[in-house]
Design an enzyme around this catalytic site. Sequence first.
Site, PDB file in Angstrom:
ATOM      1  N   LYS A 102       0.850  -1.189   0.000  1.00 33.88           N
ATOM      2  CA  LYS A 102       0.000   0.000   0.000  1.00 33.88           C
ATOM      3  C   LYS A 102       0.882   1.233   0.000  1.00 33.88           C
ATOM      4  O   LYS A 102       2.044   1.171   0.443  1.00 33.88           O
ATOM      5  CB  LYS A 102      -0.890   0.021   1.242  1.00 33.88           C
ATOM      6  CG  LYS A 102      -2.126   0.856   1.079  1.00 33.88           C
ATOM      7  CD  LYS A 102      -3.202   0.108   0.305  1.00 33.88           C
ATOM      8  CE  LYS A 102      -4.444   0.946   0.109  1.00 33.88           C
ATOM      9  NZ  LYS A 102      -5.549   0.123  -0.422  1.00 33.88           N
ATOM     10  N   GLY A 214     -20.249   6.715   2.977  1.00 32.64           N
ATOM     11  CA  GLY A 214     -19.208   6.975   1.959  1.00 32.64           C
ATOM     12  C   GLY A 214     -19.861   6.882   0.592  1.00 32.64           C
ATOM     13  O   GLY A 214     -20.569   5.907   0.300  1.00 32.64           O
ATOM     14  N   GLY A 216     -18.179   7.529  -2.591  1.00 30.31           N
ATOM     15  CA  GLY A 216     -17.149   7.685  -3.619  1.00 30.31           C
ATOM     16  C   GLY A 216     -17.207   6.476  -4.538  1.00 30.31           C
ATOM     17  O   GLY A 216     -18.272   5.898  -4.776  1.00 30.31           O
ATOM     18  N   ASN A 217     -16.042   6.051  -5.010  1.00 36.48           N
ATOM     19  CA  ASN A 217     -16.001   4.934  -5.946  1.00 36.48           C
ATOM     20  C   ASN A 217     -16.763   3.716  -5.394  1.00 36.48           C
ATOM     21  O   ASN A 217     -17.642   3.164  -6.046  1.00 36.48           O
ATOM     22  CB  ASN A 217     -14.534   4.579  -6.233  1.00 36.48           C
ATOM     23  CG  ASN A 217     -14.411   3.392  -7.151  1.00 36.48           C
ATOM     24  OD1 ASN A 217     -14.859   2.307  -6.820  1.00 36.48           O
ATOM     25  ND2 ASN A 217     -13.819   3.582  -8.317  1.00 36.48           N
ATOM     26  N   ALA A 218     -16.431   3.311  -4.175  1.00 40.75           N
ATOM     27  CA  ALA A 218     -17.022   2.097  -3.607  1.00 40.75           C
ATOM     28  C   ALA A 218     -18.502   2.301  -3.268  1.00 40.75           C
ATOM     29  O   ALA A 218     -19.365   1.532  -3.718  1.00 40.75           O
ATOM     30  CB  ALA A 218     -16.224   1.671  -2.373  1.00 40.75           C
ATOM     31  N   GLY A 219     -18.821   3.341  -2.500  1.00 40.45           N
ATOM     32  CA  GLY A 219     -20.186   3.542  -2.013  1.00 40.45           C
ATOM     33  C   GLY A 219     -21.172   3.906  -3.106  1.00 40.45           C
ATOM     34  O   GLY A 219     -22.283   3.356  -3.155  1.00 40.45           O
TER      35      GLY A 219
HETATM   36  P1  NAD Z   1     -13.177   7.638  -2.830  1.00 38.30           P
HETATM   37  O1  NAD Z   1     -12.135   8.657  -2.643  1.00 38.30           O
HETATM   38  O2  NAD Z   1     -13.718   7.402  -4.184  1.00 38.30           O
HETATM   39  O3  NAD Z   1     -14.422   7.991  -1.869  1.00 38.30           O
HETATM   40  C1  NAD Z   1     -14.319   8.162  -0.492  1.00 38.30           C
HETATM   41  C2  NAD Z   1     -15.689   8.555   0.031  1.00 38.30           C
HETATM   42  O4  NAD Z   1     -15.650   8.589   1.460  1.00 38.30           O
HETATM   43  C3  NAD Z   1     -16.129   9.940  -0.421  1.00 38.30           C
HETATM   44  O5  NAD Z   1     -17.521   9.912  -0.690  1.00 38.30           O
HETATM   45  C4  NAD Z   1     -15.863  10.807   0.796  1.00 38.30           C
HETATM   46  O6  NAD Z   1     -16.691  11.951   0.851  1.00 38.30           O
HETATM   47  C5  NAD Z   1     -16.194   9.823   1.898  1.00 38.30           C
HETATM   48  N1  NAD Z   1     -15.608  10.187   3.179  1.00 38.30           N
HETATM   49  C6  NAD Z   1     -14.369  10.661   3.447  1.00 38.30           C
HETATM   50  N2  NAD Z   1     -14.229  10.878   4.764  1.00 38.30           N
HETATM   51  C7  NAD Z   1     -15.403  10.504   5.329  1.00 38.30           C
HETATM   52  C8  NAD Z   1     -15.884  10.462   6.650  1.00 38.30           C
HETATM   53  N3  NAD Z   1     -15.119  10.878   7.673  1.00 38.30           N
HETATM   54  N4  NAD Z   1     -17.134   9.987   6.861  1.00 38.30           N
HETATM   55  C9  NAD Z   1     -17.891   9.576   5.822  1.00 38.30           C
HETATM   56  N5  NAD Z   1     -17.500   9.582   4.568  1.00 38.30           N
HETATM   57  C10 NAD Z   1     -16.273  10.054   4.324  1.00 38.30           C
HETATM   58  O7  NAD Z   1     -12.610   6.316  -2.170  1.00 38.30           O
HETATM   59  P2  NAD Z   1     -13.043   4.809  -2.440  1.00 38.30           P
HETATM   60  O8  NAD Z   1     -12.137   4.261  -3.461  1.00 38.30           O
HETATM   61  O9  NAD Z   1     -14.519   4.720  -2.616  1.00 38.30           O
HETATM   62  O10 NAD Z   1     -12.612   4.153  -1.057  1.00 38.30           O
HETATM   63  C11 NAD Z   1     -13.509   4.034   0.049  1.00 38.30           C
HETATM   64  C12 NAD Z   1     -13.070   2.870   0.908  1.00 38.30           C
HETATM   65  O11 NAD Z   1     -13.060   1.696   0.114  1.00 38.30           O
HETATM   66  C13 NAD Z   1     -11.643   2.991   1.474  1.00 38.30           C
HETATM   67  O12 NAD Z   1     -11.606   2.398   2.753  1.00 38.30           O
HETATM   68  C14 NAD Z   1     -10.818   2.181   0.507  1.00 38.30           C
HETATM   69  O13 NAD Z   1      -9.620   1.710   1.085  1.00 38.30           O
HETATM   70  C15 NAD Z   1     -11.797   1.074   0.212  1.00 38.30           C
HETATM   71  N6  NAD Z   1     -11.498   0.333  -1.022  1.00 38.30           N
HETATM   72  C16 NAD Z   1     -11.506   0.950  -2.239  1.00 38.30           C
HETATM   73  C17 NAD Z   1     -11.189   0.213  -3.364  1.00 38.30           C
HETATM   74  C18 NAD Z   1     -11.227   0.797  -4.742  1.00 38.30           C
HETATM   75  O14 NAD Z   1     -10.981   0.046  -5.695  1.00 38.30           O
HETATM   76  N7  NAD Z   1     -11.525   2.067  -4.917  1.00 38.30           N
HETATM   77  C19 NAD Z   1     -10.867  -1.156  -3.238  1.00 38.30           C
HETATM   78  C20 NAD Z   1     -10.894  -1.750  -1.982  1.00 38.30           C
HETATM   79  C21 NAD Z   1     -11.218  -0.987  -0.876  1.00 38.30           C
END
Ligand code: NAD
Length: 411
Positions: A102, A214, A216-219
């Site tokens: 990471k 959340g 972002g990408n995942a949510g």
């Molecule tokens: P992202 O940057 O696309 O989105 C992050 C989201 O979290 C945003 O909507 C942001 O507003 C929100 N956020 C940030 N701080 C916050 C808080 N204190 N309370 C509530 N929401 C908050 O990131 P992502 O890629 O969606 O990643 C989110 C999680 O998923 C992380 O833990 C990441 O490690 C995990 N993840 C992502 C991937 C991937 O492929 N993108 C893969 C495995 C795990």
Amino acid sequence: MDVFKNVEKQINKVSKIMDFDEETEFLLKNPKRQLTVNLSTRMDDGQVKHFVAHRVQFNDARGPTKGGIRFHQNVNISEVKSLAFWMAVKCAVVGIPYGGAKGGIEVNPKELSETELESLSRAFIKAIHPIVGPTKDIPAPDVYTTPQIMAWMLDEYEKITGEHHPGLITGKPLELGGSLGRGYSTAQGGAYVLREMSKEFGFVPESTKVAIQGFGNAGLNMARILDGWNYKIIAVSDSKGGIYDESGFDVPALIKYKKEKGTVVGFGGDEITNENLLELECDVLVPAALENQITEDNAENIKAKYIVELANGPITPEADEILHKKGVFSGPDVLANAGGVTVSYFEWVQNLYGYYWTEEEVNERLEKIMVKAFSEVYNKAKENNTHMRNGSYILALERILTAEKLRGNLS
Ligand code: NAD
């Protein structure tokens, strides 16, 4: 909070079942390699600013290390180490031939302009290029990093090496060798895990209320996919706050609103905090933001029956036990969000072959891997009379430790 303490506690818990000797415990609690660098970047006003950045390669017994890069003001070495460990476990859980790594930069990317973001991304790859590469360590996106950032990083690496190496990094734009389906694969994998839970426990989408922390990408993609499968999305949130409507949101309109306004707040429903969201009356809770959201302080108040952990490390070890006793069934992060790294693996395979698959091929292969991993973790947990997190750790650590023994790194 020192996140790596949670990793140590998780390893100690599994050690009670697997009975690790001293050398094994050392190997599991210490990364193989960690690099901290100081990046200098010229800002738009002409001033030079410095940023601290890390890359941790935790374990590479099963293959080159793999893991995303996070841009966030709270990044620190303990967090990066934890995320790298979880990547090693995750790749072993889904049986793909990678170790875990990471990276992260201690920066608030929202305060940078596009040109500053590009300079910083290039500076990071310049600093870590000796230890990354398609057969060594393959980065990817994570919180607040995007396909565009992957493109700049790839370009910088190729400028240094003077060769094309699309397999250096995954989560790239399609034009640079990205994979179809990668953009939403983390959520797609989590949705397959939820579908397996629904088969096992006999619930149907139409009467299942889902809350997602959340967006972002995942949510966001989880909301889109589950809405398409007729689940009711009753609450969502992002860093600015959350919204709740018991009758369910119009998800396509919500996504459009988020893209226009940069937040879900103000779309409609009642305004809630991120803390309230976790404790809502719902069937499925999807933490999809950051780590340490469900702790011993709020675990007792969780009302969801099922959790799908799209975020990494959203539940502390203490909270795991409380939830398990309450009868909450959680699909752990190392299983539930493994769709992202699985399609990253597909992207890398396609890059190495120079031959690209259709979106249907990607999703069919992802589905097979996620269904098999769910059943292997579920059976491991049942065999050991424990929860799914321990089940997934036992499965993964058996695989990693077998590889270490075969290499002669453990007796
Ligand atoms: P992202 O940057 O696309 O989105 C992050 C989201 O979290 C945003 O909507 C942001 O507003 C929100 N956020 C940030 N701080 C916050 C808080 N204190 N309370 C509530 N929401 C908050 O990131 P992502 O890629 O969606 O990643 C989110 C999680 O998923 C992380 O833990 C990441 O490690 C995990 N993840 C992502 C991937 C991937 O492929 N993108 C893969 C495995 C795990």
